[in-house]
Design a protein around this motif. Sequence first.
Motif, short mmCIF file in Angstrom:
data_model
loop_
_atom_site.label_atom_id
_atom_site.label_comp_id
_atom_site.label_asym_id
_atom_site.label_seq_id
_atom_site.Cartn_x
_atom_site.Cartn_y
_atom_site.Cartn_z
N GLU A 3 0.83 -1.20 0.00
CA GLU A 3 0.00 0.00 0.00
C GLU A 3 0.87 1.25 0.00
N GLU A 48 -9.37 4.38 -1.43
CA GLU A 48 -8.51 3.36 -0.87
C GLU A 48 -7.22 3.93 -0.27
N ALA A 50 -4.75 5.83 2.00
CA ALA A 50 -4.71 6.29 3.39
C ALA A 50 -4.15 7.71 3.45
N ASP A 124 -7.17 8.20 10.84
CA ASP A 124 -7.35 7.46 9.59
C ASP A 124 -6.86 6.02 9.74
N ARG A 125 -5.72 5.86 10.41
CA ARG A 125 -5.20 4.50 10.65
C ARG A 125 -6.21 3.69 11.45
N ASN A 127 -9.47 4.19 11.74
CA ASN A 127 -10.66 3.92 10.92
C ASN A 127 -10.43 2.76 9.97
N ARG A 128 -9.26 2.80 9.33
CA ARG A 128 -8.98 1.76 8.34
C ARG A 128 -8.78 0.40 9.00
N LEU A 131 -12.21 -0.89 9.71
CA LEU A 131 -12.88 -1.40 8.51
C LEU A 131 -12.35 -2.77 8.13
N LYS A 132 -11.03 -2.94 8.27
CA LYS A 132 -10.39 -4.19 7.91
C LYS A 132 -10.90 -5.31 8.82
N THR A 205 -21.11 0.92 7.17
CA THR A 205 -19.78 1.44 6.82
C THR A 205 -19.84 2.84 6.30
#
Lengths: 205, 163
Positions: A3, A48, A50, A124-125, A127-128, A131-132, A205
Amino acid sequence: MKEKPATVFVVDDDDAVRTSLRLLLKSVGLPVETFASAQEFVDSFDAERAGCLVLDIRMPGMSGLELQQRLNEIHAIVPIVFITGHGDVPMAVEAMQHGAVDFIQKPFRDQDLIDRINQALEKDRDNRAGLKERDAIRRRMQQLTPREREVLDLVTQGKANKVIAGDLNVSQRTVEIHRARVMEKMGASSLAHLVRMVIEAERAT
Amino acid sequence: MGSAGSPGYWYEGALPTFTVGSVDFPMSSQAADLVMKTATVVSVVDPDANVRRSVAKLLRALGAQIEEFATAREFLDRLPTTIPVVLIAEARLPDMPGLTLLQELRARGLEMPVILLSSDADVTSAVTAMRAGALDFIEKPFIDRALVAQLSPLLELDGKPAH
């Protein structure tokens, strides 16, 4: 697949501001991309990727608040730090109510901006990662057989095996076996853990 | 579920109860009355009696019960018995900043919406309050429309009109 690193996206119509922010953020090792208008940012937006958004509130064309609204409409999660030369209280409150992580006025100390940006990147980290985790739980739920799925629903409603057996018209022993399979497939260490996972998976989501 | 009690003394229908250990006791009518009332209580904390009066008038029109306080201390002293569904507080109370009051509530595990009012707000204090979880930060004196906009859905959500 590797990524891209988290990037600070700067949207400001003022060339001088973009340049100085680019230099500032580069100096502390943060990857930066700049955009002269909100539209330019929208055109190249990739959900997508970050990072966080540093957004001027007043710009010709699409304003910062309008861009925020546009991003909310598509459920983008990129955290926004607003910067403004002439903000007022209602504007700041509106931006915060619509999910901005911060709203700072020029002139600001460089370190203040960097601190806020780091907080936004951390958000953001988180949140992601959330989600993962949710995706992983949903994938595990999809591995369940229809009967196991029924047992999962009833178990997480707080029903006892005996009651579930009655509901599904099977023996209590059968429920126990299904239940054990559900716990195993979901990787749940306890009923509470299982309930947490189901709540997490059902969150929008 | 409690069933004792002389007819007419308890509310009709489902009896309100409180629980000690695993036993549910019916509440006295006074206690039940209090619970009913506090269901839609909105607390207003502002040293200015005129502001309290105008907010109270507005909220009664929306069907809420109002508790008025001039200071944060008075409000906090009443908290154990009256927990409002919404708190409206001046951002600069004489004894405690509205922000600190908000943080105090959260520290006690109380997550009700908090709306701060201010007549001399700056952007930084508004943003700080919003980051701390305020629902809104409204500039005086034009607070009516903003209050109605925030409170109408909240009061419908959390309880029936009191009158």
